[in-house]
Design a protein around this motif. Structure first.
Motif, short mmCIF file in Angstrom:
data_model
loop_
_atom_site.label_atom_id
_atom_site.label_comp_id
_atom_site.label_asym_id
_atom_site.label_seq_id
_atom_site.Cartn_x
_atom_site.Cartn_y
_atom_site.Cartn_z
N ARG A 123 0.75 -1.13 -0.06
CA ARG A 123 0.12 0.07 -0.18
C ARG A 123 0.83 1.26 -0.12
NH1 ARG A 123 -4.41 -1.75 4.33
NH2 ARG A 123 -5.79 -2.97 3.16
N LYS A 124 2.07 1.10 0.59
CA LYS A 124 3.03 2.24 0.80
C LYS A 124 3.98 2.41 -0.37
CE LYS A 124 2.40 1.89 5.65
NZ LYS A 124 2.93 1.70 7.08
N GLU A 125 4.36 1.31 -0.92
CA GLU A 125 5.60 1.03 -1.76
C GLU A 125 5.16 0.33 -3.00
OE1 GLU A 125 9.27 0.11 -0.03
OE2 GLU A 125 8.32 0.14 1.84
N ASP A 126 6.03 0.58 -4.10
CA ASP A 126 5.89 -0.18 -5.51
C ASP A 126 6.73 -1.10 -5.73
OD1 ASP A 126 3.42 1.19 -6.34
OD2 ASP A 126 4.55 2.88 -6.91
N PHE A 127 6.49 -2.21 -6.08
CA PHE A 127 7.37 -3.45 -6.43
C PHE A 127 7.31 -3.70 -7.84
CE2 PHE A 127 7.00 -3.39 -1.88
CZ PHE A 127 8.29 -3.52 -1.49
N ASP A 128 8.26 -4.32 -8.47
CA ASP A 128 8.11 -4.74 -9.66
C ASP A 128 7.96 -6.33 -9.79
OD1 ASP A 128 9.33 -2.59 -11.67
OD2 ASP A 128 11.12 -2.78 -9.88
N ILE A 129 8.15 -6.96 -8.66
CA ILE A 129 7.67 -8.39 -8.64
C ILE A 129 7.45 -8.93 -6.90
CG2 ILE A 129 9.91 -9.35 -8.78
CD1 ILE A 129 8.68 -11.63 -10.38
N ILE A 130 6.84 -9.91 -6.70
CA ILE A 130 6.59 -10.50 -5.41
C ILE A 130 6.90 -11.81 -5.27
CG2 ILE A 130 5.22 -10.61 -3.37
CD1 ILE A 130 3.61 -8.36 -4.40
N VAL A 131 7.81 -12.36 -4.49
CA VAL A 131 7.92 -13.66 -4.25
C VAL A 131 6.96 -13.96 -3.06
CG1 VAL A 131 9.57 -15.52 -3.90
CG2 VAL A 131 10.31 -13.94 -5.32
N MET A 132 5.95 -14.80 -3.10
CA MET A 132 5.22 -15.17 -1.96
C MET A 132 4.95 -16.53 -1.55
SD MET A 132 2.85 -13.10 -0.20
CE MET A 132 1.93 -12.01 -1.23
N ASP A 133 5.24 -16.71 -0.27
CA ASP A 133 4.88 -18.02 0.26
C ASP A 133 3.57 -18.17 0.56
OD1 ASP A 133 5.30 -20.49 1.36
OD2 ASP A 133 5.65 -19.79 3.39
N ILE A 134 3.07 -19.42 0.50
CA ILE A 134 1.51 -19.51 0.54
C ILE A 134 1.08 -19.83 2.12
CG2 ILE A 134 -0.56 -21.32 0.15
CD1 ILE A 134 0.84 -21.97 -2.53
#
Length: 222
Positions: free
Chosen positions: A42-53
């Motif tokens: 919500r506060k920052e921008d990213f080019d990609i997220i690596v997300m655990d489930i």
């Protein structure tokens, strides 16, 4: 330089991904659960997220759904489970790739590069610009505000798109009349001012991106 958000409740996993990512030249940020990831996005921008489930407080799938309400950031999911159902569900909610634990960090880096390349090509093709929760699709002539399509008049679209294409450039009222309305300036700048006021109202909280230059005109600055 691409920015990666690494989300996993296991610090060791975060450290490994962070080490390899920074070696490849990426900037990184970390979150230890889905709720924290949502707040950061919500506060920052990213080019990609690596997300655990599987994480406490908010699982990866739920976090992706929440983030996608305002930002279309590519996501690679990490999971200790490799069932076909999990992968299909992930792809249904818009996950870009899926890596099963334990994984090779080198393979993950290769997948990150591939997803970023596809995302960049798609963005260039569609000409989509994002400024926090404001998404402007120049090709599709669409404006999304915090996940909701905005209803602008044709001239508001024209005016916003011209301002955005010239982001950071001071534009006189005369220039805006000439380029957006298509005629020379005859001394009445109320047309521009009126439409700027309407456009700001349509943009809601993002109205502040349109700056007034006293005695001259306007510019878009985010």
């Amino acid at each position: 330089m691409a920015r990666i958000l690494i989300v996993d409740d296991e610090k060791m996993i975060r450290n490994v991904v962070k080490e390899y990512a920074e070696f490849e030249g990426y900037e990184t940020a970390e979150a230890e659960n889905g709720m924290e990831a949502v707040e950061i996005c919500r506060k920052e921008d990213f080019d990609i997220i690596v997300m655990d489930i599987m994480m406490p407080r908010l699982d990866g799938y739920s976090a992706v759904k929440e983030i996608r309400k305002t930002k279309a950031i590519p996501v690679i999911m990490l999971s200790a489970r490799g069932e076909e159902y999990d992968k299909l569900f992930g792809f249904e909610i818009g996950v870009d790739d899926y890596v099963v634990k334990p994984f090779s960090p080198k393979e993950l880096m290769a997948r990150i590069k591939a997803v970023l390349k596809r995302s960049e090509a798609k963005t260039q093709q569609m000409e989509v610009l994002r400024f926090d929760g404001l998404e402007i699709n120049l090709t599709g002539r669409e404006v999304i505000i915090d996940g909701t399509p905005a209803q602008l008049t044709p001239k508001e679209y024209d005016l916003l798109f011209y301002l955005v294409r010239n982001k950071g450039i001071a534009l006189s009222r005369e220039k805006l009349l000439e380029e957006v309305w298509g005629y020379d300036f005859y001394g009445d700048d109320r047309t521009v001012d009126t439409h700027i006021k309407m456009l700001r109202n349509s943009l809601g909280e993002y109205r502040t991106y349109i700056k007034t230059l006293r005695g001259m005109g306007y510019k878009f600055e985010a």
